[in-house]
Every structure is written in C-alpha cells, then in structure tokens.
Design an enzyme around this catalytic site. Structure first.
Site, PDB file in Angstrom:
ATOM      1  N   SER A 137      29.812  14.275  -2.792  1.00 41.26           N
ATOM      2  CA  SER A 137      28.600  14.358  -3.608  1.00 41.26           C
ATOM      3  C   SER A 137      27.707  13.179  -3.287  1.00 41.26           C
ATOM      4  O   SER A 137      28.184  12.058  -3.074  1.00 41.26           O
ATOM      5  CB  SER A 137      28.960  14.336  -5.093  1.00 41.26           C
ATOM      6  OG  SER A 137      27.794  14.166  -5.877  1.00 41.26           O
ATOM      7  N   TYR A 150      33.796  10.723 -11.554  1.00 38.32           N
ATOM      8  CA  TYR A 150      33.495  11.732 -10.535  1.00 38.32           C
ATOM      9  C   TYR A 150      33.146  11.060  -9.203  1.00 38.32           C
ATOM     10  O   TYR A 150      33.673  11.432  -8.146  1.00 38.32           O
ATOM     11  CB  TYR A 150      32.340  12.606 -11.016  1.00 38.32           C
ATOM     12  CG  TYR A 150      31.940  13.699 -10.062  1.00 38.32           C
ATOM     13  CD1 TYR A 150      32.749  14.812  -9.881  1.00 38.32           C
ATOM     14  CD2 TYR A 150      30.741  13.633  -9.342  1.00 38.32           C
ATOM     15  CE1 TYR A 150      32.382  15.827  -9.008  1.00 38.32           C
ATOM     16  CE2 TYR A 150      30.371  14.641  -8.477  1.00 38.32           C
ATOM     17  CZ  TYR A 150      31.200  15.737  -8.321  1.00 38.32           C
ATOM     18  OH  TYR A 150      30.821  16.730  -7.449  1.00 38.32           O
TER      19      TYR A 150
END
Length: 241
Positions: A137, A150
C-alpha cells in the site's frame, strides 16, 4: 503450456480484478478466498463466461496447511503454478494508543504472516519463469494517522520482496510488489464519507481515486512481460507520492 496463477483475496476488489485480468491474459486462475464463497463463485463464473479457466479454493492465508492445499488444487487441476498474487488483506484502523492488540494480531496474521506463508509455498513450488506479486500500500510512504498497524504489516511485505527475489537466484522467478494508492474498493471505501474520498482524490496530480483495473494492469505487466523488473516496489497511485 497454459500458465497458472493463484490469486489470494481473489473474491473482491483488487484481487478479483487481478484474477479477471490474468484470466483474460490467458492464464488459468485459482481464486483463493477466506470466507466469502458466494463472491468467489461469482468471480469464477464470470471468468468462465468470458472463456477463461478458473476454480475457487477456500483458505485462511495464515494457515500453512490450508495454503498448501490451495497450491495442491492448482497443481491437480491445472498442472502447476507459475504466478502468485498475494492480494489478501484486511485494514482495520486505529491509533497506536487505542488499537486493541487482538485487532493488531489479526492484521499481522493476514497481511504479514499470510504473505509469508503463501510466498513460502510459492518459493517451493513455482515453475521456472514464474512471478510472485505482492500487494502492499502507498500508505507505507504516506504514513497517515490511524494506519500504523496496517502500514507496519505492509512495510514488512515490501521488505520481504527483495529478500525473496535474492533467495530465488538462478530460478528465473521474479518477486515484486505493487503498492496501490487510494483505490475504489469496498475495503478502502468502508467508513469513509464523500468528503474524505474527494479530498484523497485531489491529492494525486491525476485528481481521481484509482480503480481496481488500474492495479490489475500493473499485476498483468509483472506477471508476464516484465522479466527484468525484480525485487521492486511499484507505487501505483497516480503520483500521490
């Protein structure tokens, strides 16, 4: 010989788009899903309706036995494995101070351990000329508040990529990561109001949110013709960073 791809998280979002694109590229695809059998089935049927080959296999990516069984399905059904896309992921948000550590552990199990477990099977089983494509990401670089767990899990994925590429020396197997920016998937849009999404869209010079097909295009490139790209992280985000 037909090339064969395993796509984790293939029932929805980026994983589904990647599976559909690889099938359109002529690969037979194994859709690995955690629990949503209905959506996985829809993906398989959609690929078949378009003339492609696909089956579904249920597996918790953090469970090494379940993952090994999914690779068995690929080998028994299609004869082997050439491409693996590590797209399974979860994204609960929370500050470092307030995050429940059980939630933290779930994030790490799916995103970090899951990628490692799937990559372990891939390292053992991929045929010569194969490709492993991890999904990270762009938040690893953006470092937004509440994305600590995350981003930490995905930072590990990026670190693993070059290590594994080097460990597979001499096998003609590439290992790369695609790191999407804000992309219009259920995972990303959940809990965000229209203003938040609009503000994120303005950050990229292209002034829009990505769509899953933007990411699957990069996956297709890394899975097929991109044999001289290895050990890299490609930030597919419209120039947001």
């Amino acid at each position: 010989m037909t090339r064969v791809a395993i796509v984790t998280g293939g029932s929805r979002g980026i994983g589904r788009a990647a599976a559909e694109r690889l099938a359109a590229d002529g690969m037979a695809v194994v859709i690995v899903y955690a629990g949503n059998q209905t959506e996985a089935g829809k993906t398989v049927e959609g690929i078949k309706a378009s003339g492609g080959q696909a089956v579904a296999a249920q597996a918790d990516v953090g469970d090494e036995n379940a993952v090994a069984a999914a690779f068995d399905v690929a080998e028994q059904t299609f004869g082997g494995v050439d491409v693996v896309v590590n797209s399974a992921g979860i994204m609960p948000l929370g500050t470092v101070a307030e995050m429940d550590l059980e939630v933290f552990d779930r994030i790490m199990r799916t995103n970090a351990r899951g990628t490692f477990v799937v990559s372990q099977q891939a390292a053992r089983r991929l045929r010569t000329g194969g490709a492993i494509i991890n999904v990270s990401s762009s938040v690893v670089g953006l470092r937004f508040p509440q994305y600590g767990a995350y981003a930490m899990s995905k930072g590990g994925v990026e670190a693993l990529t070059l290590v594994l590429a080097r460990e597979l020396r001499g096998r003609d197997i590439t290992v790369n990561t695609v790191a999407p920016g804000p992309t219009a998937t259920a995972l990303f849009l959940e809990g965000k109001d229209e203003e938040t999404v609009a503000n994120l869209a303005k950050q990229a010079p292209l002034e829009r949110i990505g769509v899953p097909e933007d990411i699957s295009e990069v996956v297709s490139f890394l899975a097929g013709p991109a044999r001289w790209i290895n050990g890299q992280t490609i930030r597919a985000n419209g120039g947001i960073i």
